[in-house]
Scaffold this active site. Structure first.
Site, PDB file in Angstrom:
ATOM      1  N   LYS A  52       0.838  -1.203   0.000  1.00 43.56           N
ATOM      2  CA  LYS A  52       0.000   0.000   0.000  1.00 43.56           C
ATOM      3  C   LYS A  52       0.874   1.255   0.000  1.00 43.56           C
ATOM      4  O   LYS A  52       0.621   2.200  -0.745  1.00 43.56           O
ATOM      5  CB  LYS A  52      -0.942  -0.014   1.217  1.00 43.56           C
ATOM      6  CG  LYS A  52      -2.017  -1.089   1.112  1.00 43.56           C
ATOM      7  CD  LYS A  52      -2.821  -1.251   2.401  1.00 43.56           C
ATOM      8  CE  LYS A  52      -3.757  -2.455   2.294  1.00 43.56           C
ATOM      9  NZ  LYS A  52      -4.543  -2.712   3.500  1.00 43.56           N
ATOM     10  N   GLN A  96      -4.214  -1.585   9.722  1.00 44.42           N
ATOM     11  CA  GLN A  96      -4.205  -2.923   9.127  1.00 44.42           C
ATOM     12  C   GLN A  96      -4.772  -3.948  10.100  1.00 44.42           C
ATOM     13  O   GLN A  96      -4.409  -3.992  11.269  1.00 44.42           O
ATOM     14  CB  GLN A  96      -2.760  -3.292   8.712  1.00 44.42           C
ATOM     15  CG  GLN A  96      -2.655  -4.559   7.875  1.00 44.42           C
ATOM     16  CD  GLN A  96      -3.323  -4.458   6.505  1.00 44.42           C
ATOM     17  OE1 GLN A  96      -3.479  -3.373   5.936  1.00 44.42           O
ATOM     18  NE2 GLN A  96      -3.759  -5.579   5.972  1.00 44.42           N
ATOM     19  N   ASP A 119     -10.730   2.907   4.182  1.00 39.27           N
ATOM     20  CA  ASP A 119     -11.007   1.467   4.103  1.00 39.27           C
ATOM     21  C   ASP A 119     -12.517   1.204   4.023  1.00 39.27           C
ATOM     22  O   ASP A 119     -12.936   0.096   3.709  1.00 39.27           O
ATOM     23  CB  ASP A 119     -10.479   0.758   5.368  1.00 39.27           C
ATOM     24  CG  ASP A 119      -9.198  -0.027   5.098  1.00 39.27           C
ATOM     25  OD1 ASP A 119      -8.997  -0.459   3.952  1.00 39.27           O
ATOM     26  OD2 ASP A 119      -8.418  -0.214   6.053  1.00 39.27           O
TER      27      ASP A 119
HETATM   28  N1  GUN Z   1      -6.759  -6.856   6.394  1.00 38.49           N
HETATM   29  C1  GUN Z   1      -7.144  -7.578   5.306  1.00 38.49           C
HETATM   30  N2  GUN Z   1      -7.668  -6.785   4.372  1.00 38.49           N
HETATM   31  C2  GUN Z   1      -7.619  -5.530   4.856  1.00 38.49           C
HETATM   32  C3  GUN Z   1      -8.004  -4.267   4.339  1.00 38.49           C
HETATM   33  O1  GUN Z   1      -8.532  -4.127   3.238  1.00 38.49           O
HETATM   34  N3  GUN Z   1      -7.777  -3.207   5.156  1.00 38.49           N
HETATM   35  C4  GUN Z   1      -7.232  -3.331   6.400  1.00 38.49           C
HETATM   36  N4  GUN Z   1      -7.078  -2.233   7.124  1.00 38.49           N
HETATM   37  N5  GUN Z   1      -6.861  -4.484   6.904  1.00 38.49           N
HETATM   38  C5  GUN Z   1      -7.048  -5.579   6.141  1.00 38.49           C
END
Ligand code: GUN
Length: 293
Positions: A52, A96, A119
């Site tokens: 990311k 995350q 998100d």
């Molecule tokens: N863990 C797995 N997928 C995601 C996501 O799209 N965002 C976040 N913050 N954590 C995750």
């Protein structure tokens, strides 16, 4: 059969975003900035967050990575979120997941300012999605919608079967496909582990979206001729055929299913690459105050 090439489409979208950032820079506007918070050292989370942050840099966004120890107190994480919420230079924030057991994910998600929740996990964003108000939509369903759009796949009046009822994929996916307009206007069936006769429901699907996390669950006999199949699954299994000793499997048995499909996503290279561009798009929207002015 046409392959839904998420790798190609996502790189086109990244170029589009990079061009928009270049424009913003030229006109002296605010450069979009994403903050990512990672707690602990989970290998998969480290990889996702690194991707990311790298994607932000590639399109010209600012990025901040905040690392906290696995035994960090919940309060310290909440204080960190408060700091980010109050920092006007940061447009979007993600924490995350999963978080260590001693921290409430619910509390953490609710602490993120709705306007910065790129998100799309905050209950306000989820609620707004359900009532057709502008909101941040979580990355995977958003990425799938973008793929459907880019390939001009017909959705109106189609029977869309979604396998999996998670908060971040299955449920929002079902809502998006049932929404008025394009892509949407589909008749949606949401299946899960207690669904009876999942095989015949799958066989009646014009569009089958599979997000169960069960490697190769969907076999050839579960798919009707001409169906659109979108595979969200990604499971790492041991393999003697690859150099690394690992290979990635989707939730769909690709070799059996692909010949029957009008469109299908590969794994890897289908839905996966689309998720990061969704996050970039949401960050761009946050920076431009497109959803919450
Ligand atoms: N863990 C797995 N997928 C995601 C996501 O799209 N965002 C976040 N913050 N954590 C995750």
């Amino acid at each position: 059969m046409i392959l839904l090439d998420g790798k190609k489409v996502s790189s086109e979208i990244r170029e589009e975003i990079a061009a928009k950032v270049a424009e913003i820079r030229k006109s002296g506007g605010k450069i979009p900035h994403l903050a990512a918070v990672i707690v602990g050292n989970d290998g998969a989370s480290e990889t996702y967050v690194a991707h990311k942050v790298k994607a932000c840099k590639q399109v010209g966004f600012g990025s901040t990575l905040v690392r906290l120890e696995a035994d960090v107190k919940e309060k310290e994480l909440l204080d960190t979120i408060d700091d980010i919420n109050g920092n006007d230079d940061i447009d979007g924030v993600i924490v995350q997941l999963p978080l260590p057991d001693h921290i409430s994910e619910e509390k953490v998600i609710e602490r993120i300012k709705v306007e910065k929740d790129v998100d799309g996990f905050h209950p306000v964003n989820v609620g707004r999605l359900f009532i057709d108000q502008p909101s941040y939509v979580s990355a995977t369903p958003n990425g799938i919608i973008e793929l459907i759009k880019r390939y001009n796949i017909e959705t109106s009046g189609k029977h869309c079967v979604v396998l999996g009822r998670s908060n971040i994929v299955g449920k929002p996916m079902a809502v998006l496909m049932a929404r008025k307009g394009y892509p949407g206007d589909a008749t949606v069936t949401l299946c899960h582990s207690r669904t009876k006769d999942i095989e015949s429901l799958c066989r009646s699907a014009d569009i089958l979206i599979v997000a169960m996390g069960r490697a190769e669950f969907v076999t050839g006999k579960m798919v009707k001729d001409g169906a659109v199949v979108i595979d969200v699954g990604i499971t790492r299994v041991k393999s003697k055929k690859t150099k690394s000793g690992w290979k990635l499997l989707g939730d769909v048995k690709f070799d059996e299913v692909a010949p029957k499909c009008s469109y299908i996503t590969p794994v890897p290279g289908g839905v996966g690459p689309m998720t990061i561009v969704s996050l970039l798009n949401n960050t761009l929207k946050a920076s431009g105050k497109e959803i919450y002015s």
